[in-house]
Enzyme design. Structure first.
Site, PDB file in Angstrom:
ATOM      1  N   ASP A   1       0.678  -1.221   0.013  1.00  0.00           N
ATOM      2  CA  ASP A   1       0.050   0.230   0.062  1.00  0.00           C
ATOM      3  C   ASP A   1       0.918   1.342   0.035  1.00  0.00           C
ATOM      4  OD1 ASP A   1      -0.162   1.433   3.111  1.00  0.00           O
ATOM      5  OD2 ASP A   1       0.510  -0.567   2.947  1.00  0.00           O
ATOM      6  N   TYR A   2       0.246   2.414  -0.660  1.00  0.00           N
ATOM      7  CA  TYR A   2       0.969   3.629  -0.479  1.00  0.00           C
ATOM      8  C   TYR A   2       1.160   4.145   0.893  1.00  0.00           C
ATOM      9  CZ  TYR A   2       1.121   3.885  -5.709  1.00  0.00           C
ATOM     10  OH  TYR A   2       1.541   3.541  -6.896  1.00  0.00           O
TER      11      TYR A   2
END
Length: 215
Positions: A12-13
């Site tokens: 995930d960012y």
């Protein structure tokens, strides 16, 4: 649950909406915090509570985190107070302190609402529009909702744009370099990939590179 002999890789960012807020608003203090790798929630707590960062408690950091993410959604003092368990007056003070310490964000929030009211829509940095007819509604509650949408749409929309490009890039990369892997799902700013257990490390490396280079 992954099939036998396979595992799930998750990527995930990191704080994508706050990073986009820093970029779009061009706020110096928030941009510097990300560039230098500071704990953005601890830094915000220091600003909101007016104390040195080393004196920030975990509870203060938790409250500051709610302010950080609430600002992106145009949160009011009343709504924030319910989220963090304080009075509306105290929560409003937190928001004011936040905007004083991040003046670029304060300007952005004002400007984006004015521009949306003039044009009838907001745009993401990639040019995708979100029309907001609520800004001209006769009902005050509906107009207030329109303002919150105008503040948030460019940020959340930009995150969605980036995620779509990331999915395309990851799919292309895996097809070319690791066809045994497949994207299982996307959840907000997160991708879940299924792959053979012995290829998990390589998969993680490829996915990370693809997500970081999608723009």
């Amino acid at each position: 649950i992954a099939d036998e002999g396979r595992v799930l890789c998750d990527a995930d960012y990191s704080q994508i909406e706050l990073r986009l807020l820093a970029h779009i608003s061009d706020d110096y203090n928030m941009c510097e915090a990300f560039k230098t790798g500071e704990d953005i929630h601890r830094k915000t707590a220091s600003a909101v509570f007016g104390i040195p960062e080393e004196d920030v408690t975990e509870d203060m950091r938790k409250r500051a985190k709610a302010v950080n993410f609430g600002i992106v959604y145009g949160i009011s003092g009343f709504s924030l107070s319910k989220d963090i368990g304080t009075t509306p007056q105290e929560a409003t003070k937190y928001i004011k302190n936040y905007l004083m310490n991040y003046p670029g964000i304060d300007r952005y929030l004002d400007d984006v609402v004015k521009t949306a009211a003039e044009n009838g829509y907001t745009t993401t940095p990639m040019g995708r529009r979100r029309y907001i007819p609520e800004l001209t509604a006769s009902n005050g509650n509906v107009r207030a909702f329109g303002k919150r949408v105008a503040m948030n749409a460019p940020i959340q929309g930009a995150a969605a744009d980036i995620m779509k490009l990331a999915m395309i890039n990851v799919h292309k990369t895996l097809r070319e370099k690791l066809p045994e892997a497949k994207i299982v799902m996307q959840v907000h700013d997160e991708l879940v990939i299924e792959v053979k257990a012995e290829l998990a490390e390589l998969c993680s490396k490829l996915v990370k590179e693809a997500m970081e280079s999608c723009l």
